[in-house]
Motif scaffolding. Structure first.
Motif, PDB file in Angstrom:
ATOM      1  N   TYR A   1       0.940  -1.193  -0.043  1.00 25.85           N
ATOM      2  CA  TYR A   1      -0.026   0.045   0.011  1.00 25.85           C
ATOM      3  C   TYR A   1       0.825   1.436   0.076  1.00 25.85           C
ATOM      4  O   TYR A   1       0.558   2.090  -0.734  1.00 25.85           O
ATOM      5  CB  TYR A   1      -1.039  -0.008   1.105  1.00 25.85           C
TER       6      TYR A   1
ATOM      7  N   HIS B   1       1.938   3.390  -3.736  1.00 22.67           N
ATOM      8  CA  HIS B   1       1.488   4.630  -3.779  1.00 22.67           C
ATOM      9  C   HIS B   1       2.728   5.557  -3.583  1.00 22.67           C
ATOM     10  O   HIS B   1       2.347   6.726  -3.321  1.00 22.67           O
ATOM     11  CB  HIS B   1       0.380   4.890  -2.988  1.00 22.67           C
TER      12      HIS B   1
ATOM     13  N   ARG C   1      -1.893  -2.233  -7.108  1.00 26.12           N
ATOM     14  CA  ARG C   1      -2.928  -1.385  -6.811  1.00 26.12           C
ATOM     15  C   ARG C   1      -4.360  -2.177  -6.973  1.00 26.12           C
ATOM     16  O   ARG C   1      -5.145  -1.964  -6.057  1.00 26.12           O
ATOM     17  CB  ARG C   1      -2.945  -0.230  -7.390  1.00 26.12           C
TER      18      ARG C   1
ATOM     19  N   GLN D   1      -7.181   3.301  -2.841  1.00 26.12           N
ATOM     20  CA  GLN D   1      -6.726   4.356  -2.288  1.00 26.12           C
ATOM     21  C   GLN D   1      -7.806   5.473  -2.535  1.00 26.12           C
ATOM     22  O   GLN D   1      -8.645   5.608  -3.545  1.00 26.12           O
ATOM     23  CB  GLN D   1      -5.563   4.885  -3.315  1.00 26.12           C
TER      24      GLN D   1
ATOM     25  N   ILE E   1      -5.369   2.893 -11.343  1.00 27.10           N
ATOM     26  CA  ILE E   1      -5.492   1.866 -10.525  1.00 27.10           C
ATOM     27  C   ILE E   1      -5.533   0.675 -11.030  1.00 27.10           C
ATOM     28  O   ILE E   1      -5.599  -0.493 -10.490  1.00 27.10           O
ATOM     29  CB  ILE E   1      -6.807   2.031  -9.592  1.00 27.10           C
TER      30      ILE E   1
END
Lengths: 249, 501
Positions: free
Chosen positions: B142, B146, B172, B182, B284
């Motif tokens: 995660y 990101h 993702r 996210q 994503i």
């Protein structure tokens, strides 16, 4: 004779695993679609252009050259040293020896040293640069060591402790023609051959898959013509068929 | 230099020559964007929160993706850890966190892949660095998936063309599918599904904004330049990032496009149904969402009966439009085959310039010395014109026609070597400001160099994310936020609206 039977069986086994293992990976790569057009651009717009790009990549390591000059230098020395050495070894499997193999024998010796220098450079870099040390697993070091010992034992047999090359050739030819003859039993040769068997065995289960992998890399083998040609994968086609879609009619 | 505001971090110092920093383990382990709430997850088809059997779901998803995208098995198997990519990522160069080295970022996924899907990892995990899928691993995914802007710079230098963006997208997608999406990207995608643009700007507000722009231009130039909306039968549908409707400096670019259409005498329209060129579905990594977002554009084009679709200045949007639209929402057999579908606004303007249909007065921009920031997605994931590399030539030709003073930044920071602005790939959010500032370092160093050597006053860009990102981070490096401008602002300012074409 027991020795040659053991080595003979091991060689056949290793060759079988190497071929089946690599073929099954190639089959998987070939079967898996690349659903979107993702060449790293600027990219060629023709199939000939893609072939040229792949050629430059595989023969000159074009991208690596842009990325890191030292890694390129050592990597190229190692790979092309190894290629020439491997070609030179063809003389153990052919009778009479093909004329071009005979003619290149002198180059094979230099290539052996190039290969060793390349491997040393790569190993030192892996140890000395903190970034590369960080990304290295034990297998990454062992792989270099394995290749180095194979090359090193080969060079030692050439220059220091010679083996019975005539008997060895009888053995290797026997492997090809399924008529086994005894294998010389000097330890150096046995180590050399055993490690080659190990290398063949781990090839399909390791990062050595980069060799077939590069040809299937969608960022390198796709044409940059998404506007001109509609590219669609089978599974995406199915999605499309199921979706509510506005049409031009 | 201390950072403005209350963020507790130090802006990196600009060095005269770029330096590869020694690794600092966990330097960015404290950075993590907000997690999506159920409201942001469910409209995209993802579970609202972490599912109970997350481990099985994640591994099943990984298996599914391995079968759907050839890039994944090839890239995960092929890496030899040569290290050529390790000093190529702007986030590594700006943060020194080793997990921001492309190969290490890939390894977060690769080590799990090896553990569950390869012989060596199943039987000799320690030897090959394979790891079990644990909560710690999910947490690392995660965080570090990101901290990648999917800019593909690493893929240029990789001997196998391994593109970390593909791995980040897969990471993702797996995260979203176990309920850990996210917030920033997923909230925006849900707005597009509902309303049609990233901002959630409804039709009346859009119409109102456009009217205001017409007034601005009229006040400024005395010429009436229209901003048509939902006009059936127009020749061109313009799809542009919604930031162009009001953000600075984007809006000046939009006014530039309108002036070009006006001057060329080509009828055009915006669409309230497809009022967004951006497509965060790519960020994503989810095919279905990307397709759903893009489908509004096909619908609008058919509804309005246009002959051409032109895309405004936006980097990832151009990647999706150029490289993926034909796949996702094609074929474009209903459009005029004499024009590329879709066409970039720069291709459009360049074509007009070549045909002498626009008259520019570059002296209008004589107060500026301009450089050009190649946007990552345009440079390494698309093309303009009919030759490879046209994406570098065309914007520069436009700039040279629109201003007398143009200089390029250092060669290893432009064209396909360009550095990401630091805000791409779904990271343009306030909860990642520290990452964005540090990730901008390589671009800021190259910019600083041309400021000192050539007196550069402005940096032009053709990407909404780049423009927003630079407006935000330039002040951290002691530069003015108004240095960043749209290419079409320069075109608009140089355009002689009174001239007969």
């Amino acid at each position: 004779m027991l020795l040659s039977i053991v080595f003979g069986i091991l060689f056949y086994l290793a060759a079988l695993i190497l071929i089946i293992g690599v073929a099954s990976h190639i089959r998987r790569y070939a079967k898996t679609p690349a659903p979107l057009v993702i060449p790293t651009t600027p990219a060629p717009t023709t199939r000939g252009g893609v072939a040229a790009r792949m050629f430059r990549e595989v023969v000159f390591f074009e991208s690596l050259f842009k990325g890191s000059k030292w890694t390129w230098l050592f990597g190229w020395l190692f790979h092309f040293g190894m290629l020439v050495v491997l070609l030179r070894h063809l003389r153990y499997f052919t009778e009479p020896v093909w004329s071009w193999v005979a003619m290149m024998q002198w180059a094979g010796v230099y290539a052996g040293f190039a290969m060793a220098i390349g491997l040393i450079g790569l190993f030192v870099r892996r140890l000395a640069v903190d970034r590369i040390r960080y990304i290295s697993a034990p297998s990454d070091y062992l792989m270099v060591v394995l290749l180095f010992v194979i090359g090193g034992t080969g060079l030692l047999m050439k220059y220091v402790w010679h083996t019975d090359i005539v008997a060895l050739k009888a053995f290797t030819l026997g492997l090809v023609t399924f008529s086994w003859s005894p294998l010389p039993s000097d330890p150096l040769l046995l180590i050399h051959l055993l490690l080659v068997i190990v290398l063949m065995l781990i090839f399909p289960f390791s990062k050595l898959l980069h060799a077939p992998g590069v040809f299937f890399s969608p960022t390198r083998n796709m044409k940059d013509t998404p506007r001109e040609h509609r590219h669609i994968a089978a599974w995406a086609k199915k999605l499309e068929a199921n979706a509510q879609r506005v049409t031009s009619e | 230099m201390a950072a403005p505001g209350k963020q507790e971090f130090t802006t990196p110092a600009l060095k005269e020559y770029p330096v590869i920093p020694p690794i600092q383990v966990n330097a960015m382990a404290h950075i993590k964007p907000f997690v999506a709430k159920p409201d942001h997850q469910e409209p995209l088809g993802f579970p609202g929160e972490l599912v109970d059997d997350w481990k099985d779901v994640a591994l099943n998803k990984m298996e599914e993706l391995l079968g759907k995208y050839r890039s994944l098995p090839v890239f995960l198997d092929s890496c030899v850890k040569c290290g050529a990519c390790t000093d190529k990522c702007h986030y590594y160069l700006g943060t020194a966190d080793p997990k921001n080295m492309p190969v290490a970022r890939q390894d977060l996924l690769r080590n799990v892949y090896r553990r569950y899907f390869t012989f060596a990892g199943k039987h000799f995990p320690k030897l090959v660095g394979a790891v079990d899928l644990t909560e710690e691993v999910i947490d690392d995914w995660y965080k570090y998936y990101h901290q990648c802007s999917e800019c593909r710079r690493c893929s240029v230098y990789c001997p196998y063309g391994i593109d970390t963006a593909e791995i980040t997208m897969a990471g993702r997608e797996i995260l979203a599918s176990i309920g850990v999406g996210q917030k920033y990207s997923n909230e925006i995608i849900s707005k597009v599904h509902k309303i049609g643009n990233n901002l959630g700007l409804p039709e009346p507000a859009l119409a109102d904004t456009l009217e205001g722009l017409e007034e601005d231009i009229e006040e400024d130039t005395g010429v009436t330049v229209k901003f048509p909306l939902d006009q059936k039968g127009a020749d061109v549908l313009l799809v542009t990032p919604s930031a162009d409707f009001f953000a600075e400096p984007h809006v000046d670019g939009l006014m530039g496009y309108a002036k070009v259409f006006h001057q060329a005498g080509i009828s055009w329209t915006l669409s309230s149904h497809a009022s967004e060129a951006a497509n965060f579905g790519i960020f994503i990594g989810n095919y279905e969402n990307m397709q759903k977002v893009a489908m509004r554009i096909r619908e609008a084009a058919l509804e309005l009966g246009v002959k051409r679709i032109i895309v405004g200045e936006c980097g990832h949007a151009w990647r999706v439009a150029y490289s993926f639209w034909n796949t996702l929402i094609g074929p474009f057999d209903f459009l005029d085959p004499n024009y590329p579908a879709p066409q970039h606004i720069c291709e459009f303007t360049y074509d007009l310039l070549k045909r002498g249909a626009l008259k520019l007065r570059p002296e209008e921009n004589d107060d500026k010395v301009v450089t050009f920031h190649d946007s990552c997605n345009v440079s390494r994931a698309s093309r303009m014109g009919d030759m490879p590399g046209g994406q570098f030539v065309i914007p520069r030709e436009i700039l040279k026609a629109a201003c007398n003073h143009f200089v390029d930044m250092a060669p290893d920071t432009i064209h396909e070597n360009t550095f990401c602005c630091g805000g791409g790939g779904g990271l343009l959010t306030d909860d990642l400001v520290e990452l964005r500032v540090k990730g901008a370092l390589p671009r800021m160093e190259a910019l600083q160099q041309v400021i000192e050597n050539d007196g550069v006053t402005h940096m032009a860009a053709i990407c909404a994310i780049c423009k927003s990102q630079f407006s935000k981070v330039l002040p951290y490096y002691g530069m003015g936020m108004d240095m960043i401008i749209s290419v079409h602002q320069l075109v608009g300012d140089a355009l002689d609206l009174g001239a007969e074409a």
